[in-house]
Design a protein around this motif. Sequence first.
Motif, short mmCIF file in Angstrom:
data_model
loop_
_atom_site.label_atom_id
_atom_site.label_comp_id
_atom_site.label_asym_id
_atom_site.label_seq_id
_atom_site.Cartn_x
_atom_site.Cartn_y
_atom_site.Cartn_z
N ALA A 350 0.83 -1.21 0.00
CA ALA A 350 0.00 0.00 0.00
C ALA A 350 0.86 1.25 0.00
N TYR A 351 1.97 1.22 0.75
CA TYR A 351 2.86 2.39 0.79
C TYR A 351 3.54 2.61 -0.56
N PHE A 352 3.98 1.54 -1.20
CA PHE A 352 4.63 1.71 -2.50
C PHE A 352 3.63 2.17 -3.57
N LEU A 353 2.39 1.70 -3.48
CA LEU A 353 1.36 2.19 -4.39
C LEU A 353 1.11 3.68 -4.17
N ARG A 354 1.07 4.08 -2.93
CA ARG A 354 0.85 5.50 -2.62
C ARG A 354 2.06 6.34 -3.06
N ALA A 355 3.25 5.77 -2.95
CA ALA A 355 4.44 6.49 -3.41
C ALA A 355 4.35 6.74 -4.91
N ASP A 370 8.40 9.92 1.30
CA ASP A 370 7.96 9.44 2.60
C ASP A 370 7.29 8.07 2.50
N PHE A 371 6.44 7.90 1.51
CA PHE A 371 5.77 6.60 1.35
C PHE A 371 6.75 5.51 0.93
N TYR A 372 7.72 5.85 0.10
CA TYR A 372 8.76 4.90 -0.31
C TYR A 372 9.52 4.40 0.91
N GLU A 373 9.95 5.31 1.75
CA GLU A 373 10.72 4.92 2.93
C GLU A 373 9.85 4.18 3.95
N LYS A 374 8.60 4.58 4.07
CA LYS A 374 7.70 3.87 4.98
C LYS A 374 7.41 2.47 4.44
N GLY A 375 7.35 2.32 3.14
CA GLY A 375 7.16 1.00 2.56
C GLY A 375 8.32 0.07 2.89
N ILE A 376 9.54 0.58 2.79
CA ILE A 376 10.71 -0.22 3.15
C ILE A 376 10.67 -0.61 4.62
N VAL A 418 19.37 2.23 -3.08
CA VAL A 418 18.12 2.28 -2.33
C VAL A 418 17.76 3.73 -1.99
N LYS A 419 18.75 4.53 -1.62
CA LYS A 419 18.47 5.91 -1.22
C LYS A 419 17.67 6.63 -2.31
N PHE A 420 16.58 7.24 -1.90
CA PHE A 420 15.65 7.83 -2.86
C PHE A 420 16.33 8.93 -3.65
N SER A 421 16.23 8.81 -4.95
CA SER A 421 16.94 9.70 -5.85
C SER A 421 16.24 11.04 -5.98
N ALA A 422 17.03 12.05 -6.29
CA ALA A 422 16.47 13.36 -6.63
C ALA A 422 16.05 13.40 -8.09
N ASP A 423 16.42 12.39 -8.85
CA ASP A 423 16.13 12.32 -10.27
C ASP A 423 14.78 11.63 -10.48
N PRO A 424 13.77 12.36 -10.95
CA PRO A 424 12.45 11.73 -11.14
C PRO A 424 12.49 10.52 -12.06
N ALA A 425 13.43 10.49 -12.98
CA ALA A 425 13.52 9.37 -13.91
C ALA A 425 13.88 8.07 -13.20
N LYS A 426 14.56 8.16 -12.07
CA LYS A 426 14.97 6.97 -11.32
C LYS A 426 13.99 6.60 -10.20
N GLN A 427 13.16 7.54 -9.79
CA GLN A 427 12.31 7.32 -8.63
C GLN A 427 11.31 6.18 -8.84
N LEU A 428 10.69 6.13 -10.02
CA LEU A 428 9.73 5.05 -10.27
C LEU A 428 10.43 3.70 -10.25
N GLN A 434 11.72 -1.82 -5.07
CA GLN A 434 11.51 -2.12 -3.66
C GLN A 434 10.18 -2.84 -3.44
N LYS A 435 9.17 -2.51 -4.24
CA LYS A 435 7.90 -3.23 -4.12
C LYS A 435 8.09 -4.68 -4.56
N TRP A 436 8.87 -4.89 -5.60
CA TRP A 436 9.20 -6.25 -6.07
C TRP A 436 9.84 -7.06 -4.94
N LEU A 437 10.79 -6.45 -4.27
CA LEU A 437 11.44 -7.14 -3.14
C LEU A 437 10.45 -7.40 -2.01
N ALA A 438 9.62 -6.41 -1.72
CA ALA A 438 8.71 -6.51 -0.58
C ALA A 438 7.59 -7.50 -0.82
#
Length: 514
Positions: A350-355, A370-376, A418-428, A434-438
């Motif tokens: 749910a957190y990764f979907l919200r991210a 925030d949702f990405y990190e909470k998902g992890i 893992v660290k959330f990127s500032a580059d929008p192209a990498k964020q998705l 991470q959702k795949w792993l989770a």
Amino acid sequence: MKRTYQALVLAFLSSIAVGTYSCTGDFEEINTNKTKLTELDELGTENAFAAAQYRSIQASWQTFQSLFADLQSQYFANVAQNFSSDRNVMVGNWLNGAWSGFYGTAVPALIGVLENTGPGGKYANPGKFAIANIWKVYMYLPRTDYWGPIPYSQVGNGGPEVPYDSQEAIYKDFLTTLKTSADALQAFKGTKIFGTVDQIYAGDVDKWILFANTLRLRIAMRMSKVEPALAKTEAESAVAAGVFTTNAHDAFLAVNANSFNPMNQATAWNEFRMSAAMESVLKGYSDPRMSRYFAPVPGTSNFKGLRNGYTQGELGAPENNASATSNVADRFLPAVQNATPFAIMYASEAYFLRAEGALKGWAMGGTAKDFYEKGIETAFKQWGIADAAAISGYTNGTTTPIALNDMAKTPALSDIPVKFSADPAKQLEQIITQKWLANYPNGHEAWAEYRRTGYPKLYARINSDNPDSPKDAVVRRTPFVLGEQQTNAKAVTDAIVKLGGPDKSSTRLWWDKP
């Protein structure tokens, strides 16, 4: 798939005790006769719901999930030399078994519940009816994500053929059904329905509402490319109504001596091992879940995967032997098949979907980061890793997946940390990876999301024996099964029109847009 419910009912009444469901074998294949549904008494109706839950998972787990989605999502790779589905072969008898297992045992049970608990039913109960409809969506979702159009709205119609619904119609009905059912359950909040016969939540209505909303969020995201406006509306509505936020909401199918975990049973057959994709990512991130997911190579402390798509001869190489690669962790072994519950859906998803929704500018109640990190964090805690320093260290990690010293000289799967990127192209890519792993070991969901997003960047297969889906292509769907072509031919012909392309593994589904 044209079956009577009489044999099913009699099997329920004679062999199922309250709160447990025991496998009773295949049911007689004869023409559907819905009038026999009245033979289910109230207790039988409840036990039919338990059967629908269990059979929709167990009856075709190996031929549906393990031999196709688990390999296409690259959670696992095949080590059985005589198996060819890891080389993209659409093995007909396996898919036939998956189809008949679902439509022959799970669906009749569910229809019995819906007929008896719905409006005008002998045991009409709006709460039970709502929960059964929520489960209906869950059990049909991976089937339409395999084939596209499938029999759905007219299953059990009593006629000589069963028409297929388009995937668009099915998905839109899913959304309506989930919202209507969650709304209906509001009147029963704080109560229990079905009780221990419900093998997911023991009847907890509040959790079923959260489950329905989270499933609606998943479905909305899946159709976000083809119906962006509707997807946004439905996703925002689902989040506003309340989705999973803690692992206390996680959905697991309970097991016991009569209802075993089908994945645990299958691990005894030594058909699959850790994939190279999982090895590259888990090792590259120093992911502490690696030992929760997999076991070291016997006699060593090393974890080793293998590439998908090896030929029979290549699978015979010593380094690809089952004894030289990582099996699943102990919790997935046959010894505990009656004790390890089967994973249905996790709060981390749910957190990764919200991210992802936040990335799209949808109102998800927070930021993508925030949702990405909470998902992890939620995923780690779900696997028993609660140390704050370990979670923070992983979330802020800057290492990347590694190259493998294997016979294919496999490169690193990706270059993202893992660290959330500032580059929008990498964020998705980070969110979906991470959702795949989770979501491990939920292969059918991972495969669907890979087709939708292209992430994670999975390896090309070493070989493909399917000219429609070469080794560097993505298998987009499974073809319609031979049994249906023989017994429900006109409906299959119409379904191909609804598919919008040839009945091949390369044809994209309705939601699967470039």
